[in-house]
Design a protein around this motif. Sequence first.
Motif, mmCIF file in Angstrom:
data_model
loop_
_atom_site.group_PDB
_atom_site.id
_atom_site.type_symbol
_atom_site.label_atom_id
_atom_site.label_comp_id
_atom_site.label_asym_id
_atom_site.label_seq_id
_atom_site.Cartn_x
_atom_site.Cartn_y
_atom_site.Cartn_z
ATOM 1 N N ASP A 3 0.846 -1.178 0.000
ATOM 2 C CA ASP A 3 0.000 0.000 0.000
ATOM 3 C C ASP A 3 0.884 1.231 0.000
ATOM 4 O O ASP A 3 1.241 1.761 1.039
ATOM 5 C CB ASP A 3 -0.911 -0.025 1.234
ATOM 6 N N ASP A 4 1.263 1.685 -1.189
ATOM 7 C CA ASP A 4 2.166 2.826 -1.321
ATOM 8 C C ASP A 4 1.374 4.024 -1.817
ATOM 9 O O ASP A 4 0.996 4.081 -2.991
ATOM 10 C CB ASP A 4 3.295 2.492 -2.293
ATOM 11 N N PRO A 5 1.097 5.006 -0.945
ATOM 12 C CA PRO A 5 0.298 6.151 -1.360
ATOM 13 C C PRO A 5 0.969 7.000 -2.434
ATOM 14 O O PRO A 5 0.309 7.753 -3.123
ATOM 15 C CB PRO A 5 0.111 6.952 -0.068
ATOM 16 N N GLU A 6 2.292 6.859 -2.589
ATOM 17 C CA GLU A 6 3.006 7.634 -3.594
ATOM 18 C C GLU A 6 3.145 6.899 -4.928
ATOM 19 O O GLU A 6 3.723 7.417 -5.872
ATOM 20 C CB GLU A 6 4.382 8.020 -3.063
ATOM 21 N N ALA A 7 2.598 5.690 -5.017
ATOM 22 C CA ALA A 7 2.700 4.919 -6.261
ATOM 23 C C ALA A 7 1.844 5.570 -7.343
ATOM 24 O O ALA A 7 0.770 6.100 -7.076
ATOM 25 C CB ALA A 7 2.246 3.483 -6.030
ATOM 26 N N ASP A 8 2.353 5.538 -8.556
ATOM 27 C CA ASP A 8 1.593 6.051 -9.695
ATOM 28 C C ASP A 8 0.383 5.169 -9.936
ATOM 29 O O ASP A 8 0.435 3.952 -9.730
ATOM 30 C CB ASP A 8 2.466 6.053 -10.968
ATOM 31 N N ASP A 9 -0.699 5.785 -10.392
ATOM 32 C CA ASP A 9 -1.905 5.014 -10.694
ATOM 33 C C ASP A 9 -1.643 3.987 -11.784
ATOM 34 O O ASP A 9 -2.281 2.942 -11.831
ATOM 35 C CB ASP A 9 -3.050 5.938 -11.111
ATOM 36 N N ASP A 10 -0.689 4.293 -12.681
ATOM 37 C CA ASP A 10 -0.371 3.386 -13.788
ATOM 38 C C ASP A 10 0.534 2.246 -13.348
ATOM 39 O O ASP A 10 0.694 1.264 -14.063
ATOM 40 C CB ASP A 10 0.335 4.146 -14.918
ATOM 41 N N GLU A 11 1.145 2.374 -12.187
ATOM 42 C CA GLU A 11 2.116 1.396 -11.713
ATOM 43 C C GLU A 11 1.414 0.117 -11.266
ATOM 44 O O GLU A 11 0.470 0.157 -10.490
ATOM 45 C CB GLU A 11 2.898 2.004 -10.544
ATOM 46 N N GLU A 12 1.897 -0.999 -11.791
ATOM 47 C CA GLU A 12 1.319 -2.277 -11.389
ATOM 48 C C GLU A 12 1.961 -2.723 -10.082
ATOM 49 O O GLU A 12 3.177 -2.812 -9.972
ATOM 50 C CB GLU A 12 1.562 -3.351 -12.453
ATOM 51 N N ILE A 13 1.136 -2.979 -9.095
ATOM 52 C CA ILE A 13 1.605 -3.460 -7.809
ATOM 53 C C ILE A 13 1.311 -4.958 -7.747
ATOM 54 O O ILE A 13 0.178 -5.386 -7.976
ATOM 55 C CB ILE A 13 0.901 -2.738 -6.635
ATOM 56 N N VAL A 14 2.328 -5.737 -7.454
ATOM 57 C CA VAL A 14 2.176 -7.186 -7.364
ATOM 58 C C VAL A 14 2.257 -7.588 -5.904
ATOM 59 O O VAL A 14 3.254 -7.306 -5.236
ATOM 60 C CB VAL A 14 3.284 -7.902 -8.177
ATOM 61 N N THR A 15 1.213 -8.197 -5.395
ATOM 62 C CA THR A 15 1.226 -8.645 -4.001
ATOM 63 C C THR A 15 2.111 -9.876 -3.864
ATOM 64 O O THR A 15 2.447 -10.534 -4.858
ATOM 65 C CB THR A 15 -0.185 -9.000 -3.520
ATOM 66 N N LEU A 16 2.461 -10.202 -2.638
ATOM 67 C CA LEU A 16 3.268 -11.392 -2.380
ATOM 68 C C LEU A 16 2.555 -12.632 -2.905
ATOM 69 O O LEU A 16 3.163 -13.489 -3.538
ATOM 70 C CB LEU A 16 3.555 -11.524 -0.885
ATOM 71 N N GLU A 17 1.264 -12.706 -2.665
ATOM 72 C CA GLU A 17 0.496 -13.866 -3.137
ATOM 73 C C GLU A 17 0.557 -13.984 -4.661
ATOM 74 O O GLU A 17 0.793 -15.065 -5.202
ATOM 75 C CB GLU A 17 -0.949 -13.753 -2.664
ATOM 76 N N GLU A 18 0.384 -12.863 -5.374
ATOM 77 C CA GLU A 18 0.451 -12.889 -6.840
ATOM 78 C C GLU A 18 1.847 -13.274 -7.313
ATOM 79 O O GLU A 18 2.000 -14.042 -8.278
ATOM 80 C CB GLU A 18 0.067 -11.523 -7.410
ATOM 81 N N PHE A 19 2.875 -12.753 -6.656
ATOM 82 C CA PHE A 19 4.242 -13.066 -7.048
ATOM 83 C C PHE A 19 4.530 -14.562 -6.906
ATOM 84 O O PHE A 19 5.063 -15.198 -7.819
ATOM 85 C CB PHE A 19 5.248 -12.257 -6.215
ATOM 86 N N VAL A 20 4.161 -15.118 -5.756
ATOM 87 C CA VAL A 20 4.420 -16.540 -5.499
ATOM 88 C C VAL A 20 3.646 -17.417 -6.484
ATOM 89 O O VAL A 20 4.154 -18.447 -6.933
ATOM 90 C CB VAL A 20 4.086 -16.891 -4.032
ATOM 91 N N GLU A 21 2.437 -16.992 -6.844
ATOM 92 C CA GLU A 21 1.661 -17.757 -7.833
ATOM 93 C C GLU A 21 2.285 -17.671 -9.221
ATOM 94 O O GLU A 21 2.229 -18.624 -9.983
ATOM 95 C CB GLU A 21 0.218 -17.259 -7.862
ATOM 96 N N ARG A 22 2.875 -16.538 -9.572
ATOM 97 C CA ARG A 22 3.493 -16.358 -10.894
ATOM 98 C C ARG A 22 4.826 -17.087 -11.024
ATOM 99 O O ARG A 22 5.174 -17.579 -12.093
ATOM 100 C CB ARG A 22 3.761 -14.878 -11.175
ATOM 101 N N PHE A 23 5.599 -17.083 -9.937
ATOM 102 C CA PHE A 23 6.959 -17.609 -9.997
ATOM 103 C C PHE A 23 7.143 -18.719 -8.970
ATOM 104 O O PHE A 23 7.311 -18.453 -7.780
ATOM 105 C CB PHE A 23 7.987 -16.493 -9.747
ATOM 106 N N GLU A 24 7.154 -19.942 -9.457
ATOM 107 C CA GLU A 24 7.386 -21.087 -8.567
ATOM 108 C C GLU A 24 8.833 -21.068 -8.084
ATOM 109 O O GLU A 24 9.719 -20.557 -8.765
ATOM 110 C CB GLU A 24 7.135 -22.389 -9.327
ATOM 111 N N ALA A 25 9.060 -21.631 -6.923
ATOM 112 C CA ALA A 25 10.427 -21.773 -6.432
ATOM 113 C C ALA A 25 11.174 -22.720 -7.361
ATOM 114 O O ALA A 25 10.603 -23.681 -7.875
ATOM 115 C CB ALA A 25 10.420 -22.318 -5.005
ATOM 116 N N GLY A 26 12.428 -22.432 -7.606
ATOM 117 C CA GLY A 26 13.227 -23.295 -8.474
ATOM 118 C C GLY A 26 14.337 -22.522 -9.151
ATOM 119 O O GLY A 26 14.589 -21.358 -8.843
#
Length: 178
Positions: A3-26
């Motif tokens: 939750d970054d109040p200074e983030a640009d509206d266009d900036e994609e924020i990836v949550t930890l859950e989304e990151f872990v789902e996108r990138f498996e350990a390995g």
Amino acid sequence: CWDDPEADDDEEIVTLEEFVERFEAGTYHARGRTLDGELLKASAELTHDLPAAPANVEVEVEMEGDDIEVEISWASGDDLGNCTYPDGLIPDPGKVPVHRWEIVIEPNEDQIPEGMAISKFTVQLPGNLDADDLEVEVPEAFLEAYLEAGVTEYKYEIGAREKSGNQTFTEGEFEVEL
């Protein structure tokens, strides 16, 4: 967590859950070419091991005459601090060993006079320190030039780094009264 109040509206924020789902350990492999056409290859191990965020941070500021002493202490945490994550998504952060602690102190940039250089005090400590040894004294020499220029506000970051390089930071601020 993101939750970054200074983030640009266009900036994609990836949550930890989304990151872990996108990138498996390995092991991940990359290939590319230099501008001269030379082939480059690299590989890196990605883990989902995140150490717990440092907890119970205390900043003690003592002034006696012209002498100043700033000591920062903390404890090993047992979760990711403000970052939430579903159970079972990643290994229990409280059980991920800390390989190295990193402490960064920097002045509030808004208080720095124009033309004055900005420096950071950074120190790394081994992760296997006893709980009573989780503290750092900020060198008086680091603070003196800033205090002489009227800089009284500082930011700290304390990081817990896991052996793969994954890290979790706790940050805050402190003030030195002149």
